[in-house]
Scaffold this motif. Structure first.
Motif, PDB file in Angstrom:
ATOM      1  N   SER A  29       0.826  -1.212   0.000  1.00  0.00           N
ATOM      2  CA  SER A  29       0.000   0.000   0.000  1.00  0.00           C
ATOM      3  C   SER A  29       0.857   1.258   0.000  1.00  0.00           C
ATOM      4  O   SER A  29       0.517   2.255  -0.647  1.00  0.00           O
ATOM      5  CB  SER A  29      -0.942  -0.008   1.204  1.00  0.00           C
ATOM      6  OG  SER A  29      -0.200  -0.058   2.422  1.00  0.00           O
ATOM      7  N   TRP A  30       1.986   1.206   0.709  1.00  0.00           N
ATOM      8  CA  TRP A  30       2.900   2.350   0.725  1.00  0.00           C
ATOM      9  C   TRP A  30       3.489   2.568  -0.662  1.00  0.00           C
ATOM     10  O   TRP A  30       3.553   3.696  -1.152  1.00  0.00           O
ATOM     11  CB  TRP A  30       4.034   2.106   1.714  1.00  0.00           C
ATOM     12  CG  TRP A  30       3.652   2.085   3.156  1.00  0.00           C
ATOM     13  CD1 TRP A  30       2.458   1.717   3.695  1.00  0.00           C
ATOM     14  CD2 TRP A  30       4.500   2.441   4.241  1.00  0.00           C
ATOM     15  NE1 TRP A  30       2.499   1.813   5.054  1.00  0.00           N
ATOM     16  CE2 TRP A  30       3.740   2.254   5.424  1.00  0.00           C
ATOM     17  CE3 TRP A  30       5.800   2.881   4.353  1.00  0.00           C
ATOM     18  CZ2 TRP A  30       4.254   2.500   6.688  1.00  0.00           C
ATOM     19  CZ3 TRP A  30       6.336   3.124   5.608  1.00  0.00           C
ATOM     20  CH2 TRP A  30       5.571   2.948   6.764  1.00  0.00           C
ATOM     21  N   ARG A  31       3.960   1.470  -1.253  1.00  0.00           N
ATOM     22  CA  ARG A  31       4.585   1.579  -2.580  1.00  0.00           C
ATOM     23  C   ARG A  31       3.594   2.112  -3.600  1.00  0.00           C
ATOM     24  O   ARG A  31       3.945   2.922  -4.460  1.00  0.00           O
ATOM     25  CB  ARG A  31       5.123   0.222  -3.037  1.00  0.00           C
ATOM     26  CG  ARG A  31       6.276  -0.315  -2.203  1.00  0.00           C
ATOM     27  CD  ARG A  31       7.079  -1.363  -2.962  1.00  0.00           C
ATOM     28  NE  ARG A  31       6.231  -2.372  -3.596  1.00  0.00           N
ATOM     29  CZ  ARG A  31       5.802  -3.484  -3.002  1.00  0.00           C
ATOM     30  NH1 ARG A  31       6.134  -3.712  -1.731  1.00  0.00           N
ATOM     31  NH2 ARG A  31       5.064  -4.365  -3.652  1.00  0.00           N
ATOM     32  N   GLN A  32       2.343   1.665  -3.519  1.00  0.00           N
ATOM     33  CA  GLN A  32       1.345   2.113  -4.486  1.00  0.00           C
ATOM     34  C   GLN A  32       1.059   3.596  -4.338  1.00  0.00           C
ATOM     35  O   GLN A  32       0.952   4.329  -5.329  1.00  0.00           O
ATOM     36  CB  GLN A  32       0.052   1.323  -4.319  1.00  0.00           C
ATOM     37  CG  GLN A  32      -0.982   1.616  -5.411  1.00  0.00           C
ATOM     38  CD  GLN A  32      -0.475   1.283  -6.794  1.00  0.00           C
ATOM     39  OE1 GLN A  32      -0.010   0.154  -7.038  1.00  0.00           O
ATOM     40  NE2 GLN A  32      -0.539   2.241  -7.723  1.00  0.00           N
ATOM     41  N   LEU A  33       0.941   4.068  -3.086  1.00  0.00           N
ATOM     42  CA  LEU A  33       0.682   5.490  -2.868  1.00  0.00           C
ATOM     43  C   LEU A  33       1.868   6.324  -3.335  1.00  0.00           C
ATOM     44  O   LEU A  33       1.686   7.385  -3.960  1.00  0.00           O
ATOM     45  CB  LEU A  33       0.399   5.761  -1.389  1.00  0.00           C
ATOM     46  CG  LEU A  33       0.153   7.219  -1.003  1.00  0.00           C
ATOM     47  CD1 LEU A  33      -0.954   7.838  -1.846  1.00  0.00           C
ATOM     48  CD2 LEU A  33      -0.162   7.341   0.490  1.00  0.00           C
ATOM     49  N   LEU A  34       3.070   5.851  -3.065  1.00  0.00           N
ATOM     50  CA  LEU A  34       4.257   6.578  -3.516  1.00  0.00           C
ATOM     51  C   LEU A  34       4.320   6.595  -5.040  1.00  0.00           C
ATOM     52  O   LEU A  34       4.623   7.631  -5.645  1.00  0.00           O
ATOM     53  CB  LEU A  34       5.509   5.928  -2.930  1.00  0.00           C
ATOM     54  CG  LEU A  34       6.849   6.607  -3.217  1.00  0.00           C
ATOM     55  CD1 LEU A  34       6.835   8.071  -2.788  1.00  0.00           C
ATOM     56  CD2 LEU A  34       7.989   5.858  -2.519  1.00  0.00           C
ATOM     57  N   ARG A  35       4.005   5.469  -5.656  1.00  0.00           N
ATOM     58  CA  ARG A  35       4.025   5.386  -7.120  1.00  0.00           C
ATOM     59  C   ARG A  35       2.995   6.336  -7.731  1.00  0.00           C
ATOM     60  O   ARG A  35       3.296   7.067  -8.685  1.00  0.00           O
ATOM     61  CB  ARG A  35       3.752   3.951  -7.564  1.00  0.00           C
ATOM     62  CG  ARG A  35       3.769   3.752  -9.069  1.00  0.00           C
ATOM     63  CD  ARG A  35       3.515   2.303  -9.437  1.00  0.00           C
ATOM     64  NE  ARG A  35       3.560   2.131 -10.899  1.00  0.00           N
ATOM     65  CZ  ARG A  35       4.676   1.995 -11.601  1.00  0.00           C
ATOM     66  NH1 ARG A  35       5.841   2.026 -10.987  1.00  0.00           N
ATOM     67  NH2 ARG A  35       4.632   1.841 -12.912  1.00  0.00           N
ATOM     68  N   ASP A  36       1.780   6.334  -7.183  1.00  0.00           N
ATOM     69  CA  ASP A  36       0.745   7.230  -7.699  1.00  0.00           C
ATOM     70  C   ASP A  36       1.159   8.692  -7.550  1.00  0.00           C
ATOM     71  O   ASP A  36       0.862   9.526  -8.415  1.00  0.00           O
ATOM     72  CB  ASP A  36      -0.566   6.986  -6.959  1.00  0.00           C
ATOM     73  CG  ASP A  36      -1.182   5.624  -7.284  1.00  0.00           C
ATOM     74  OD1 ASP A  36      -0.772   5.025  -8.294  1.00  0.00           O
ATOM     75  OD2 ASP A  36      -2.053   5.166  -6.518  1.00  0.00           O
ATOM     76  N   SER A  37       1.854   8.997  -6.462  1.00  0.00           N
ATOM     77  CA  SER A  37       2.319  10.371  -6.234  1.00  0.00           C
ATOM     78  C   SER A  37       3.373  10.764  -7.256  1.00  0.00           C
ATOM     79  O   SER A  37       3.387  11.899  -7.753  1.00  0.00           O
ATOM     80  CB  SER A  37       2.883  10.502  -4.814  1.00  0.00           C
ATOM     81  OG  SER A  37       1.932  10.140  -3.843  1.00  0.00           O
ATOM     82  N   VAL A  38       4.271   9.846  -7.595  1.00  0.00           N
ATOM     83  CA  VAL A  38       5.293  10.106  -8.612  1.00  0.00           C
ATOM     84  C   VAL A  38       4.634  10.331  -9.971  1.00  0.00           C
ATOM     85  O   VAL A  38       5.005  11.258 -10.714  1.00  0.00           O
ATOM     86  CB  VAL A  38       6.294   8.937  -8.686  1.00  0.00           C
ATOM     87  CG1 VAL A  38       7.226   9.106  -9.885  1.00  0.00           C
ATOM     88  CG2 VAL A  38       7.106   8.846  -7.399  1.00  0.00           C
TER      89      VAL A  38
END
Length: 405
Positions: A344-353
């Motif tokens: 979930s962290w990686r997905q949120l970070l990816r979406d932010s990028v």
């Protein structure tokens, strides 16, 4: 990839005719008069430098060797200029947050004084009307000379490190350091300025082969900082201190994309308000991502944790005003550890990028093509530097995309 100079230092016009004085010879003569000692292993030159005047090794230089020493009497500051007494008497009226005003007035006076003892030193300065700082991009100007000197002080002055007991006092005023300000900058520099009671010493920090340029560092600075402060950027991948920003509100926007009902959106804003209370985020803030580390690790780690944790866990977290320093190892946000983060962290970070990349007018591929094309050489200096800034940022952001996939 096309290459270019890392710093554009445009000296003033040398003048026409055979009678024009040699500015380097005049500067070296002035150095001898004021006791500024240059090692016989170095030379001041426009040949063999990345841009403008610089310093080149005439012989191989070993780590720890002294390149030059500048006596404190040769420093140009509010205290050593010819109107030092006046500036001291008016000290109260000249106070500012930056502490630059007295030096700027000293430079204004000395530059326009017909017989200033600093004239041979000024001869190696860049031509003030051709400084490349962004503040000069607009064509409408006022108080030109003062603004040009502000840019020059910002780019070429030094600030002596404060002692611990001085930290609470007013900031150290900047000063001009002849010879030291000739050196160009590289993140991977080979010389460093050392301060002592009687003089300032430039010392080699690594082997400098014969014919190689001597580089100082202006600090650990991203390309956007370099172009703002000094009017240039280092081409990728030279600047190991480069960074990319992800606006904090962009992470909130990415999290909102995952909400489906009003209750979820309200809970997300509650989480965001709590992060604001913890001073982890702000409407104008940014998470700073470096090539090898996350410079705002605590802020980004806490933000991802709070925005992604289950609702009941958030209630407990909020009731306890956070969990203090009880940070688990798997929550660490070093670059190498990003693939190990919770999904979930990686997905949120990816979406932010991805949202951050959408704010750029062009994509990475088009800029890679431009950098490898001869069209790049026909761009203006400012266009080239702006491209280098954007390209370095996008490379960091695309690295994050790979790590979060």
């Amino acid at each position: 990839m096309a290459t270019q100079t890392k710093r554009r230092r445009v000296a003033g016009p040398v003048g026409g005719g055979d009678a024009a004085p040699d500015p380097v010879a005049g500067f070296l003569s002035w150095c001898r008069q004021v006791g500024l000692e240059l090692s016989p292993k170095v030379s001041v030159s426009r040949q063999g430098t990345v841009a403008g005047y610089g310093m080149v090794a005439r012989e191989s230089v070993q780590p720890g060797e002294l390149l030059f020493a500048v006596p404190r009497a040769a420093l140009l500051s509010q205290h050593t200029c010819s109107i030092g007494g006046l500036l001291e008497r008016e000290r109260g009226a000249l106070q500012s947050q930056s502490g630059w005003v007295p030096l700027l007035l000293a430079l204004l006076h000395e530059l326009q004084a017909p017989a200033s003892p600093w004239s041979p030193y000024f001869a190696l300065w860049p031509e003030l009307g051709r400084l490349e700082h962004p503040m000069f991009c607009p064509r409408v100007r006022s108080l030109d000379l003062y603004r040009q000197l502000v840019a020059l002080v910002m780019a070429y002055s030094f600030q002596e490190p404060l002692e611990e007991e001085e930290d609470e006092k007013e900031p150290n005023s900047p000063l001009m350091v002849p010879a030291a300000d000739i050196l160009n900058h590289l993140a991977n520099h080979n010389a460093n300025l050392e301060y002592s009671p009687n003089c300032l010493r430039m010392v080699a920090t690594q082997l400098i082969p014969k014919g190689h340029e001597i580089f100082n560092t202006y600090g650990q600075m991203a390309n956007w900082q370099l172009i703002h402060m000094y009017g240039f950027a280092e081409p990728y991948p030279d600047n190991t201190d480069d960074t990319a920003d992800i606006q904090m509100v962009t992470v909130r926007e990415a999290a909102l994309q995952g909400t489906k009902v009003e209750a979820e959106r309200l809970l997300l804003y509650e989480r965001w308000d709590f992060l604001c209370k913890l001073e982890m985020v702000g409407e104008e803030g940014a998470f700073v991502i470096g090539r090898e580390e996350v410079l705002t690790e605590e802020e980004l780690t806490t933000t991802l944790k709070v925005l992604c944790m289950p609702a009941e866990e958030f209630r407990e977290f909020k009731d306890q005003d956070g969990w203090g320093d009880n940070k688990r190892e798997e929550d660490s946000l070093t670059i190498t550890n990003i693939p190990k983060l919770k999904a979930s962290w990686r997905q949120l970070l990816r979406d932010s990028v991805l949202l951050t990349l959408q704010t750029y007018a062009t994509d990475l591929k088009s800029e890679q093509d431009l950098l490898s094309n001869e069209v790049y050489t026909r761009l203006s200096w400012r266009e080239q530097q702006a491209l280098q800034v954007r390209y370095g940022q996008k490379m960091i952001l695309h690295q994050l995309l790979e790590l979060t996939s």
